[in-house]
Scaffold this active site. Structure first.
Site, PDB file in Angstrom:
ATOM      1  N   ASP A  75      -5.057  -0.477 -15.834  1.00  0.00           N
ATOM      2  CA  ASP A  75      -4.416   0.723 -15.282  1.00  0.00           C
ATOM      3  C   ASP A  75      -3.331   0.296 -14.304  1.00  0.00           C
ATOM      4  O   ASP A  75      -3.198  -0.879 -13.985  1.00  0.00           O
ATOM      5  CB  ASP A  75      -5.431   1.650 -14.602  1.00  0.00           C
ATOM      6  CG  ASP A  75      -6.334   0.897 -13.653  1.00  0.00           C
ATOM      7  OD1 ASP A  75      -5.839  -0.046 -12.984  1.00  0.00           O
ATOM      8  OD2 ASP A  75      -7.524   1.232 -13.558  1.00  0.00           O
ATOM      9  N   ASP A  77      -1.170   1.104 -10.650  1.00  0.00           N
ATOM     10  CA  ASP A  77      -1.004   1.782  -9.369  1.00  0.00           C
ATOM     11  C   ASP A  77       0.457   1.666  -8.977  1.00  0.00           C
ATOM     12  O   ASP A  77       1.092   0.644  -9.249  1.00  0.00           O
ATOM     13  CB  ASP A  77      -1.866   1.126  -8.287  1.00  0.00           C
ATOM     14  CG  ASP A  77      -3.345   1.190  -8.631  1.00  0.00           C
ATOM     15  OD1 ASP A  77      -3.779   2.222  -9.158  1.00  0.00           O
ATOM     16  OD2 ASP A  77      -4.059   0.200  -8.385  1.00  0.00           O
ATOM     17  N   ASP A 150      -5.366  -7.238   0.156  1.00  0.00           N
ATOM     18  CA  ASP A 150      -6.369  -8.281   0.380  1.00  0.00           C
ATOM     19  C   ASP A 150      -5.880  -9.694   0.062  1.00  0.00           C
ATOM     20  O   ASP A 150      -5.763 -10.530   0.950  1.00  0.00           O
ATOM     21  CB  ASP A 150      -7.686  -7.947  -0.348  1.00  0.00           C
ATOM     22  CG  ASP A 150      -7.506  -7.500  -1.795  1.00  0.00           C
ATOM     23  OD1 ASP A 150      -6.366  -7.561  -2.308  1.00  0.00           O
ATOM     24  OD2 ASP A 150      -8.508  -7.108  -2.428  1.00  0.00           O
TER      25      ASP A 150
HETATM   26  P1  ATP Z   1      -8.453  -4.318 -11.010  1.00  0.00           P
HETATM   27  O1  ATP Z   1      -7.519  -4.873 -12.014  1.00  0.00           O
HETATM   28  O2  ATP Z   1      -9.829  -4.786 -11.220  1.00  0.00           O
HETATM   29  O3  ATP Z   1      -8.330  -2.840 -10.814  1.00  0.00           O
HETATM   30  P2  ATP Z   1      -7.080  -4.421  -8.517  1.00  0.00           P
HETATM   31  O4  ATP Z   1      -6.592  -5.578  -7.729  1.00  0.00           O
HETATM   32  O5  ATP Z   1      -6.066  -3.493  -9.084  1.00  0.00           O
HETATM   33  O6  ATP Z   1      -8.023  -4.998  -9.637  1.00  0.00           O
HETATM   34  P3  ATP Z   1      -8.045  -2.105  -7.179  1.00  0.00           P
HETATM   35  O7  ATP Z   1      -9.372  -1.849  -6.581  1.00  0.00           O
HETATM   36  O8  ATP Z   1      -7.564  -1.257  -8.276  1.00  0.00           O
HETATM   37  O9  ATP Z   1      -8.091  -3.622  -7.633  1.00  0.00           O
HETATM   38  O10 ATP Z   1      -7.015  -2.094  -5.978  1.00  0.00           O
HETATM   39  C1  ATP Z   1      -5.617  -2.038  -6.152  1.00  0.00           C
HETATM   40  C2  ATP Z   1      -4.917  -2.836  -5.059  1.00  0.00           C
HETATM   41  O11 ATP Z   1      -5.185  -2.269  -3.795  1.00  0.00           O
HETATM   42  C3  ATP Z   1      -5.373  -4.284  -4.939  1.00  0.00           C
HETATM   43  O12 ATP Z   1      -4.694  -5.133  -5.829  1.00  0.00           O
HETATM   44  C4  ATP Z   1      -5.048  -4.603  -3.487  1.00  0.00           C
HETATM   45  O13 ATP Z   1      -3.671  -4.859  -3.334  1.00  0.00           O
HETATM   46  C5  ATP Z   1      -5.360  -3.287  -2.801  1.00  0.00           C
HETATM   47  N1  ATP Z   1      -6.741  -3.238  -2.331  1.00  0.00           N
HETATM   48  C6  ATP Z   1      -7.807  -2.717  -2.972  1.00  0.00           C
HETATM   49  N2  ATP Z   1      -8.929  -2.825  -2.263  1.00  0.00           N
HETATM   50  C7  ATP Z   1      -8.577  -3.432  -1.111  1.00  0.00           C
HETATM   51  C8  ATP Z   1      -9.280  -3.817   0.065  1.00  0.00           C
HETATM   52  N3  ATP Z   1     -10.580  -3.626   0.160  1.00  0.00           N
HETATM   53  N4  ATP Z   1      -8.583  -4.408   1.045  1.00  0.00           N
HETATM   54  C9  ATP Z   1      -7.263  -4.603   0.940  1.00  0.00           C
HETATM   55  N5  ATP Z   1      -6.533  -4.284  -0.130  1.00  0.00           N
HETATM   56  C10 ATP Z   1      -7.168  -3.696  -1.148  1.00  0.00           C
HETATM   57 MG    MG Z   2      -6.477  -1.581 -10.128  1.00  0.00          MG
END
Ligand code: ATP
Ligand code: MG
Length: 472
Positions: A75, A77, A150
């Site tokens: 997905d 963002d 993060d």
């Molecule tokens: P996935 O592909 O599994 O969704 P993701 O990195 O996109 O991994 P998400 O939970 O969708 O994970 O979060 C989107 C973004 O938001 C992350 O890449 C990071 O930049 C930020 N983020 C999410 N959770 C946190 C957190 N707990 N602390 C800081 N930044 C975060």
């Molecule tokens: Mg994500």
């Protein structure tokens, strides 16, 4: 405030603003190997629309990371300098969600894009006594937004219209080196949000990256802080772990770091058996398969598989002590759920699903009279049956039973009667051979077709769910 000053003096910990970098590295996305056709239409259109209205719009997070790794993102963002109200006004099919920090869900066909406004770094954010940030709801600049993400590999910004990648924290370097590195001081960042430790486990398992030593070092000591995270968030994170396509690897990673205690107290029991043989490893392998082929996963079903081994063990104990099968199972379920406590915070909705799936299991063994007719009409039959097949694969129930139910559900009325007669005859034969059949009488005296009402009444569970067939 005072605690933070003391921290700063004693530990030399820097304030969160120290991590903000104003000048990002810039790359041409195509030169980094990003293929525009891996960007979804929804993400592209969202960025274009925002930009045409004079705003910034960047794909962020896992979407960019996966594009750079030449994986297909699951997905997208988008981060923008537009406020949620401004975003909302630009897209007809959008809605603002969240109260504290609002984000906007923009729909394009069936695709949902999450659009968030750049967030600020707050020097004096309110925290609990362990340093966990409690409020975090101020809009800021892109540079700040990058610093509060993060890991470096999660802090890349990609503009698909301009073919540009901005890299504030050397995420591109770390991606190439397959390294997971925390932005800023790892100890402080884990304290701010202990969920980040769980995210380490997930990314290690999913991406196969190594954790940079300074990022890894504090985890063992800080692992107990996971207990302070509100349980609803833990549940969300657990679901992400389990539906990452690498569920078993994630669980092993959690256990290796001692992170599971605050999250899934029974994980030790669950992982006791050697890989590849236990019920749970078969179930998780199947979940991974479904995730990887883009099929849906039902959380109730997933957690039902995860906790089945302890439930089944306690059920067997009770039956061995002479308790009747159905109440024994019900008690076993209660005791396991109690033991998880409210840590896992499986929402009531999913708990009801789990209980239904579990309580159906003894009913699969009754193949006489009207019982199978009622069961096959059960609203959650498909989930219960899928669960039975898993038990079959794990050698817990005979293949013959699974085959019988496969035949029964696909059969017409006449064939069903024949199947029941056949099962009855086999049972009588076996009973005679073993010197007396097990006594198992239905307590319901109800007559007639039942039409599912029969089955449901027997489970006798208050339910607050209404989406059948999710696990199909
Ligand atoms: P996935 O592909 O599994 O969704 P993701 O990195 O996109 O991994 P998400 O939970 O969708 O994970 O979060 C989107 C973004 O938001 C992350 O890449 C990071 O930049 C930020 N983020 C999410 N959770 C946190 C957190 N707990 N602390 C800081 N930044 C975060
Ligand atoms: Mg994500």
């Amino acid at each position: 405030m005072i605690r933070k000053l003391i921290d700063k003096l004693i530990n030399g910990r820097k304030g969160p603003r120290a991590a903000v970098r104003r000048k990002p590295k810039q790359y041409r996305a195509s030169e980094l190997g990003v293929r525009i056709d891996n960007v979804s239409q929804g993400a592209l259109r969202t960025c274009e629309t925002l930009q045409k209205a004079g705003h910034q719009a960047w794909i962020v997070g896992g979407g960019v990371r996966d594009l750079l790794l030449d994986l297909k993102p699951k997905d997208f963002d988008v981060a923008t300098d537009a406020t949620p109200d401004e975003v909302r006004a630009l897209f007809r099919r959008s809605r603002i969600i969240g109260r504290r920090f609002q984000i906007v869900h923009v729909m394009h066909g069936r695709e949902q894009i999450e659009v968030s406004t750049f967030r600020a770094i707050q020097e004096d954010a309110e925290t609990d006594e362990h340093g966990r940030v409690l409020r975090d709801n101020v809009w800021g600049t892109q540079a700040e937004d990058a610093a509060r993400r993060d890991f470096t590999i999660n802090a890349l910004y990609y503009d698909p219209v301009a073919d540009l990648v901005l890299d504030y924290h050397d995420g591109v370097r770390d991606l190439k080196a397959r390294t997971l590195r925390m932005i800023g001081d790892p100890t402080t960042r884990f304290r701010e949000d202990p969920v980040r430790m769980l995210r380490v486990a997930r990314f290690v398992a999913k991406l196969g990256f190594k954790v940079e030593p300074a990022t890894k070092k504090p985890i063992a000591g800080l692992a107990p802080l996971v207990r302070n995270v509100p349980s609803a968030r833990l549940f969300d994170e657990m679901l992400k772990l389990l539906t990452s396509g690498h569920a078993m690897a994630c669980l092993h990673e959690l256990r290796r770091e001692g992170l599971h205690h605050g999250m899934l107290p029974m994980l030790d029991v669950i992982l006791e058996q050697p890989d590849g043989e236990s019920f749970v490893s078969i179930a998780l392998a199947r979940t991974d398969e479904r995730v990887r082929s883009d099929r849906t996963i039902s959380p109730g079903f997933l957690f039902a598989t995860l906790l089945w081994e302890p439930v089944a063990a306690r059920w067997r104990e009770r039956v061995a002590r002479g308790e009747p099968a159905i109440p024994a199972l019900s008690d076993a379920i209660d005791s396991v759920i109690d033991e998880q406590g409210n840590r896992l915070a499986i929402t009531r909705r999913f708990l009801a699903d789990m209980r239904e799936i579990w309580m159906m299991q003894p009913r699969f063994e009754r193949r006489t009279g009207r019982s199978p007719w009622g069961l096959v009409e059960h609203l959650r039959f498909r989930a219960g049956y899928d669960f039975l097949l898993l038990r079959g694969q794990a050698g817990e129930v005979p293949d013959e039973l699974c085959r019988w139910w496969t035949d029964f559900q696909g059969a017409d009325a006449g064939q069903r009667e024949a199947l029941i007669a056949q099962a009855q005859a086999a049972r009588a034969g076996a009973g005679a051979g073993a010197g007396g059949a097990r006594k198992r009488r239905r307590r319901s005296g109800r007559k007639g077709r039942g039409e599912g009402g029969e089955g449901r009444a027997e489970i006798g569970e208050a339910r607050d769910q209404s989406d059948p067939g999710q696990a199909a």
